[in-house]
Design an enzyme around this catalytic site. Structure first.
Site, mmCIF file in Angstrom:
data_model
loop_
_atom_site.group_PDB
_atom_site.id
_atom_site.type_symbol
_atom_site.label_atom_id
_atom_site.label_comp_id
_atom_site.label_asym_id
_atom_site.label_seq_id
_atom_site.Cartn_x
_atom_site.Cartn_y
_atom_site.Cartn_z
ATOM 1 N N LYS A 15 11.746 -42.943 35.993
ATOM 2 C CA LYS A 15 11.562 -41.822 35.199
ATOM 3 C C LYS A 15 12.299 -40.667 35.815
ATOM 4 O O LYS A 15 12.461 -40.735 37.151
ATOM 5 C CB LYS A 15 10.127 -41.668 34.937
ATOM 6 C CG LYS A 15 9.220 -41.193 36.226
ATOM 7 C CD LYS A 15 9.405 -39.834 36.647
ATOM 8 C CE LYS A 15 8.559 -39.567 37.769
ATOM 9 N NZ LYS A 15 8.578 -38.537 38.739
ATOM 10 N N PRO A 29 15.329 -46.138 44.306
ATOM 11 C CA PRO A 29 14.921 -45.379 45.542
ATOM 12 C C PRO A 29 13.461 -44.985 45.630
ATOM 13 O O PRO A 29 12.900 -44.699 44.796
ATOM 14 C CB PRO A 29 15.840 -44.183 45.753
ATOM 15 C CG PRO A 29 16.898 -44.585 44.768
ATOM 16 C CD PRO A 29 16.534 -45.348 43.502
ATOM 17 N N GLY A 69 9.262 -45.242 40.969
ATOM 18 C CA GLY A 69 9.451 -46.641 41.143
ATOM 19 C C GLY A 69 8.385 -47.509 41.230
ATOM 20 O O GLY A 69 8.012 -48.345 40.526
ATOM 21 N N ASP A 83 1.008 -40.795 37.845
ATOM 22 C CA ASP A 83 2.503 -41.067 37.100
ATOM 23 C C ASP A 83 2.489 -42.377 36.233
ATOM 24 O O ASP A 83 3.289 -42.725 35.529
ATOM 25 C CB ASP A 83 3.799 -41.372 38.003
ATOM 26 C CG ASP A 83 4.366 -40.089 38.477
ATOM 27 O OD1 ASP A 83 4.159 -38.933 37.598
ATOM 28 O OD2 ASP A 83 5.167 -39.906 39.324
HETATM 29 O O1 C5P Z 1 -1.657 -39.562 41.760
HETATM 30 P P1 C5P Z 1 -0.893 -39.937 43.217
HETATM 31 O O2 C5P Z 1 -1.570 -40.797 44.152
HETATM 32 O O3 C5P Z 1 0.378 -40.452 42.873
HETATM 33 O O4 C5P Z 1 -0.530 -38.386 43.792
HETATM 34 C C1 C5P Z 1 -0.211 -38.127 45.079
HETATM 35 C C2 C5P Z 1 -0.649 -37.025 45.642
HETATM 36 O O5 C5P Z 1 0.087 -36.029 44.928
HETATM 37 C C3 C5P Z 1 -2.085 -36.405 45.559
HETATM 38 O O6 C5P Z 1 -2.781 -36.956 46.521
HETATM 39 C C4 C5P Z 1 -2.133 -35.118 45.392
HETATM 40 O O7 C5P Z 1 -2.140 -34.451 46.543
HETATM 41 C C5 C5P Z 1 -0.633 -34.744 44.483
HETATM 42 N N1 C5P Z 1 -0.723 -34.664 43.046
HETATM 43 C C6 C5P Z 1 -1.426 -33.501 42.474
HETATM 44 N N2 C5P Z 1 -1.584 -33.396 41.221
HETATM 45 C C7 C5P Z 1 -1.116 -34.133 40.508
HETATM 46 C C8 C5P Z 1 -0.453 -35.439 41.088
HETATM 47 C C9 C5P Z 1 -0.271 -35.832 42.113
HETATM 48 O O8 C5P Z 1 -1.681 -32.727 43.388
HETATM 49 N N3 C5P Z 1 -1.302 -34.176 39.096
#
Ligand code: C5P
Length: 307
Positions: free
Chosen positions: A8, A93, A100, A135
């Site tokens: 994406k 990547p 990804g 995501d």
């Molecule tokens: O949800 P995911 O594990 O991909 O998110 C990784 C990190 O990105 C989270 O631990 C958080 O610190 C940050 N994040 C955030 N707000 C979001 C998505 C991600 O702060 N809406």
């Protein structure tokens, strides 16, 4: 079973404050583009689910979202199911803002259900997707374009772009951790600046939009990723690279997600490839270690790749 989970890009990314759950509220127009990993899943004779990876180096097996997806689907079904063996060929990547790993995780949820001949409820699927990452709900809903809100779990599917579209994706060698970019965003105290362009672009897509009219939005989308200042401060080479890309191509360059991939918008993949050839021809050291992909909505240009 074979799947080709596509990457994406974030055409906009408007970030609100961090909530009590530790996640930021966000608004983003997300679009799937034609750069895909390849996932093959079969049954194993005995033992646990296993995964092997090939392609781009550095993709972890432990904690890989494909394996975690299998585990969560198995848990949701709640009875004995045969082990799965998966092979992942990485072409998207990693730690690059292209989703990804999340795309692979969403494909893992689907693959497990197909292999085991089970269908989870939409709600159970959505819960597993969100557990895998913010995501993943976008990828799990299956459409090409969406307005994503909440921490990523609210996904309004939007009509796909019609006709041709081209994208040139430049992923510099620096990897950026999403968690670190969000933490830097908090430190910088940046305010959400891109809410209105997100709303307007979502409206335009909702009404039906042709891919070749997307480049006309590029100048406005350039600064519609609120994570840019945070990403650029963590990866100082990013700003210099963007200047170089913009000078060479006379196009605005956008940041995808938390970076480090930057991209430009074209009416067709042929134009994206032409600029791809142009930016590498100067052999700038800014592009050392970079991965560059010219793609349309479905796949990469079959006649050009870099490196
Ligand atoms: O949800 P995911 O594990 O991909 O998110 C990784 C990190 O990105 C989270 O631990 C958080 O610190 C940050 N994040 C955030 N707000 C979001 C998505 C991600 O702060 N809406």
């Amino acid at each position: 079973m074979h799947a080709n989970p596509r990457a994406k890009i974030n055409l906009t990314l408007s970030i609100g404050p961090r909530g009590e759950d530790g996640y930021h509220s966000l608004q983003s127009v997300m679009l799937r583009v034609g750069l895909a990993d390849e996932l093959v899943v079969a049954f194993a004779e005995t033992g646990a689910d296993t995964l092997t990876v090939a392609g781009l180096p550095g993709c972890p097996v432990d904690g890989n979202l494909v394996l975690r997806a299998f585990g969560l689907v198995r848990q949701a079904i709640g009875h004995e199911l045969p082990p799965l063996v998966a092979h992942l060929d990485k072409r998207i990547p990693m730690a690059a803002g292209l989703g990804g790993g999340s795309a692979d995780g969403a494909a893992g949820i689907e693959a497990a259900q197909v292999m085991w001949g089970v269908g989870l409820s939409p709600q159970a699927r959505a819960e597993i997707a969100l557990e895998l990452g913010s995501d993943v709900p976008f990828f799990a809903q299956g459409g090409d374009a969406a307005l994503v809100t909440g921490r990523g779990e609210q996904v309004e599917r939007l009509p796909s772009l019609e006709g041709s579209a081209g994208f040139l994706l430049v992923t510099p060698s620096v990897a950026l951790s999403t968690a670190q970019v969000f933490a830097r965003f908090d430190d910088l105290g940046s305010a959400a600046a891109s809410e209105s362009v997100t709303t307007e672009l979502a409206s335009a897509l909702r009404a039906g939009m042709s891919g070749d009219s997307l480049p006309a939005w590029a100048a406005r989308l350039r600064d519609a990723n609120d994570l840019w200042p945070a990403a650029a401060s963590l990866a100082p080479g990013l700003a210099a690279l963007r200047e170089y890309l913009e000078a060479e191509t006379s196009q605005p360059w956008l940041l995808s997600g938390s970076g480090s991939t930057m991209f430009a918008l074209y009416p067709s993949v042929a134009e994206a490839t032409a600029d791809g050839r142009l930016i590498v021809s100067a052999e700038s050291e800014l592009l050392e270690g970079a991965i560059i992909n010219a793609v349309d909505l479905i796949g990469p240009d079959p006649n050009w790749r870099y490196p």
